[in-house]
Design an enzyme around this catalytic site. Structure first.
Site, PDB file in Angstrom:
ATOM      1  N   TYR A 139       0.862  -1.205   0.000  1.00  0.00           N
ATOM      2  CA  TYR A 139       0.000   0.000   0.000  1.00  0.00           C
ATOM      3  C   TYR A 139       0.891   1.246   0.000  1.00  0.00           C
ATOM      4  CZ  TYR A 139      -3.351   3.599   1.256  1.00  0.00           C
ATOM      5  OH  TYR A 139      -4.111   4.754   1.259  1.00  0.00           O
ATOM      6  N   LYS A 178       1.223   4.309  -2.829  1.00  0.00           N
ATOM      7  CA  LYS A 178       1.047   5.744  -2.551  1.00  0.00           C
ATOM      8  C   LYS A 178       2.346   6.531  -2.773  1.00  0.00           C
ATOM      9  CE  LYS A 178      -3.336   5.889  -1.830  1.00  0.00           C
ATOM     10  NZ  LYS A 178      -4.212   6.711  -2.682  1.00  0.00           N
TER      11      LYS A 178
HETATM   12  P1  NDP Z   1     -13.451   4.524   0.758  1.00  0.00           P
HETATM   13  O1  NDP Z   1     -13.290   3.042   0.819  1.00  0.00           O
HETATM   14  O2  NDP Z   1     -14.539   5.151   1.538  1.00  0.00           O
HETATM   15  O3  NDP Z   1     -13.609   4.997  -0.764  1.00  0.00           O
HETATM   16  C1  NDP Z   1     -12.890   4.403  -1.805  1.00  0.00           C
HETATM   17  C2  NDP Z   1     -13.522   4.819  -3.123  1.00  0.00           C
HETATM   18  O4  NDP Z   1     -12.733   4.282  -4.195  1.00  0.00           O
HETATM   19  C3  NDP Z   1     -14.943   4.299  -3.281  1.00  0.00           C
HETATM   20  O5  NDP Z   1     -15.765   5.312  -3.807  1.00  0.00           O
HETATM   21  C4  NDP Z   1     -14.787   3.176  -4.285  1.00  0.00           C
HETATM   22  O6  NDP Z   1     -15.951   3.096  -5.106  1.00  0.00           O
HETATM   23  C5  NDP Z   1     -13.597   3.646  -5.117  1.00  0.00           C
HETATM   24  N1  NDP Z   1     -12.932   2.520  -5.752  1.00  0.00           N
HETATM   25  C6  NDP Z   1     -12.258   1.513  -5.136  1.00  0.00           C
HETATM   26  N2  NDP Z   1     -11.841   0.620  -6.037  1.00  0.00           N
HETATM   27  C7  NDP Z   1     -12.266   1.064  -7.256  1.00  0.00           C
HETATM   28  C8  NDP Z   1     -12.154   0.564  -8.573  1.00  0.00           C
HETATM   29  N3  NDP Z   1     -11.528  -0.597  -8.843  1.00  0.00           N
HETATM   30  N4  NDP Z   1     -12.711   1.269  -9.587  1.00  0.00           N
HETATM   31  C9  NDP Z   1     -13.358   2.426  -9.333  1.00  0.00           C
HETATM   32  N5  NDP Z   1     -13.480   2.955  -8.114  1.00  0.00           N
HETATM   33  C10 NDP Z   1     -12.959   2.274  -7.079  1.00  0.00           C
HETATM   34  O7  NDP Z   1     -12.041   5.120   1.177  1.00  0.00           O
HETATM   35  P2  NDP Z   1     -11.484   6.625   1.284  1.00  0.00           P
HETATM   36  O8  NDP Z   1     -12.495   7.617   0.927  1.00  0.00           O
HETATM   37  O9  NDP Z   1     -10.831   6.729   2.598  1.00  0.00           O
HETATM   38  O10 NDP Z   1     -10.343   6.550   0.179  1.00  0.00           O
HETATM   39  C11 NDP Z   1     -10.250   7.447  -0.911  1.00  0.00           C
HETATM   40  C12 NDP Z   1      -8.780   7.682  -1.236  1.00  0.00           C
HETATM   41  O11 NDP Z   1      -8.138   8.268  -0.117  1.00  0.00           O
HETATM   42  C13 NDP Z   1      -8.006   6.404  -1.552  1.00  0.00           C
HETATM   43  O12 NDP Z   1      -7.131   6.666  -2.629  1.00  0.00           O
HETATM   44  C14 NDP Z   1      -7.219   6.147  -0.271  1.00  0.00           C
HETATM   45  O13 NDP Z   1      -6.041   5.429  -0.511  1.00  0.00           O
HETATM   46  C15 NDP Z   1      -6.943   7.567   0.167  1.00  0.00           C
HETATM   47  N6  NDP Z   1      -6.623   7.748   1.579  1.00  0.00           N
HETATM   48  C16 NDP Z   1      -7.451   7.268   2.551  1.00  0.00           C
HETATM   49  C17 NDP Z   1      -7.100   7.431   3.889  1.00  0.00           C
HETATM   50  C18 NDP Z   1      -7.921   6.866   5.013  1.00  0.00           C
HETATM   51  O14 NDP Z   1      -7.382   6.702   6.129  1.00  0.00           O
HETATM   52  N7  NDP Z   1      -9.195   6.592   4.821  1.00  0.00           N
HETATM   53  C19 NDP Z   1      -5.875   8.168   4.249  1.00  0.00           C
HETATM   54  C20 NDP Z   1      -5.095   8.618   3.151  1.00  0.00           C
HETATM   55  C21 NDP Z   1      -5.461   8.425   1.858  1.00  0.00           C
HETATM   56  P3  NDP Z   1     -16.656   1.751  -5.605  1.00  0.00           P
HETATM   57  O15 NDP Z   1     -16.381   0.691  -4.577  1.00  0.00           O
HETATM   58  O16 NDP Z   1     -18.099   2.126  -5.716  1.00  0.00           O
HETATM   59  O17 NDP Z   1     -16.029   1.486  -6.931  1.00  0.00           O
HETATM   60  C1  8X3 Z   2      -4.429   5.701   4.648  1.00  0.00           C
HETATM   61  C2  8X3 Z   2      -3.683   6.035   5.874  1.00  0.00           C
HETATM   62  O1  8X3 Z   2      -2.135   5.091   7.680  1.00  0.00           O
HETATM   63  O2  8X3 Z   2      -3.949   3.681   6.914  1.00  0.00           O
HETATM   64  O3  8X3 Z   2      -3.715   6.023   3.507  1.00  0.00           O
HETATM   65  O4  8X3 Z   2      -2.045   4.070   5.517  1.00  0.00           O
HETATM   66  S1  8X3 Z   2      -2.923   4.645   6.510  1.00  0.00           S
END
Ligand code: NDP
Ligand code: 8X3
Length: 250
Positions: free
Chosen positions: A151, A155
């Site tokens: 992961y 990133k």
């Molecule tokens: P969620 O799981 O709530 O949202 C993830 C989103 O990505 C969903 O809308 C999902 O939609 C979409 N997605 C996943 N796989 C696919 C795919 N194969 N094709 C199209 N869409 C896809 O997580 P977050 O909102 O937290 O995550 C959003 C971003 O933020 C990610 O890139 C994550 O790595 C990043 N992030 C998150 C953090 C956290 O702690 N939550 C911290 C730092 C970064 P659907 O399943 O409907 O396709």
């Molecule tokens: C999501 C934050 O700390 O779970 O990108 O990797 S962490």
């Protein structure tokens, strides 16, 4: 004239919150994701504020991605803002015990999916010599933590791609930004732990960032004057100091 934003991963978490934040500002929206029912529900909720179009595709599928973005109707064809947000962590395992399907998912969605969507959108930005691409990275793109291996690699790749985009698109006047949050309370942990019991404990004992907190920073970045680019943001909740230092109270 109102701008148009394409948001990937708009069905939950940060992407959905960004859709709500942008809709409040009247930004026209192209909402993407695999869960069509959710896209339709969000479209219905936001249509009273702005114009909304949904695209239902999996970013892992190159052909589907190009077909979906190529199918945009006239009023949505010019994308001013691209939010590359779709992504997740799959699993939390040492490198020697990691699951190959999890590795494929993370590299295919977080890295290759972001590239496919960008490749489909960038030509009309270079042609118009304007646009703003925001890639949602992570604190995991800046430091590696135990069992974060693949992961974190995905990133770190997002960060490298962001910096590469900023250099290559500089001549076209296109802004490129990275927003890198730490722990955000979304469906992220449910996906990472496949709805297992570990998912519930990830955000307990402290107040994690909420999706809206990140969405507000994304809107701040897109609402700066033409000469200002927010190149890179690292944001944590107050309880978090880095990937492994979180002040928890029970
Ligand atoms: P969620 O799981 O709530 O949202 C993830 C989103 O990505 C969903 O809308 C999902 O939609 C979409 N997605 C996943 N796989 C696919 C795919 N194969 N094709 C199209 N869409 C896809 O997580 P977050 O909102 O937290 O995550 C959003 C971003 O933020 C990610 O890139 C994550 O790595 C990043 N992030 C998150 C953090 C956290 O702690 N939550 C911290 C730092 C970064 P659907 O399943 O409907 O396709
Ligand atoms: C999501 C934050 O700390 O779970 O990108 O990797 S962490």
């Amino acid at each position: 004239m109102k701008k148009t934003a394409l948001i990937t991963g708009a069905t939950s978490g940060i992407g959905e919150a960004t859709a709500y934040e942008f809709a409040k500002q009247g930004i026209h929206l192209i909402l993407c994701g695999r869960r069509l029912e959710r896209l339709i529900t969000i479209k219905k909720a936001l249509e009273r504020l702005t114009n909304v179009h949904v695209l239902n595709f999996d970013v892992r599928d190159k052909d589907e991605t190009f077909k979906a973005i190529g199918s945009l109707p006239k009023g949505f064809k010019n994308i001013d803002i691209l939010i590359n947000n779709a992504g997740n962590a799959h699993g939390l395992d040492s490198i020697q015990t990691g699951n190959l399907d999890d590795w494929d998912a993370m590299m295919d969605i977080n890295v290759k999916g972001l590239l496919y969507v960008s490749k489909a959108v960038i030509p009309q930005m270079t042609e118009r010599q304007s646009g703003h691409i925001i890639n949602i990275g992570s604190s995991a793109g800046k430091e590696v933590y135990p069992k974060g291996n693949v992961y974190c690699a995905s990133k770190h790749a997002v960060l490298a791609i962001t910096e590469g985009m900023r250099i290559d698109l500089n001549a076209f006047g296109i802004k490129v930004s990275a927003i890198n949050p730490g722990l955000v309370e979304t469906e992220f942990s449910k996906v990472r732990f496949k709805n297992g019991k570990e998912a519930d404990s990830v955000y307990t004992g402290f107040k994690a960032l909420q999706a809206k907190d990140v969405a507000e920073v994304i809107y701040f970045a897109v609402s700066r004057p033409a000469h200002v680019n927010i190149a890179d943001v690292l944001m944590f909740c107050t309880a978090q100091a880095n990937s492994i230092t979180v002040k928890k109270e029970f």
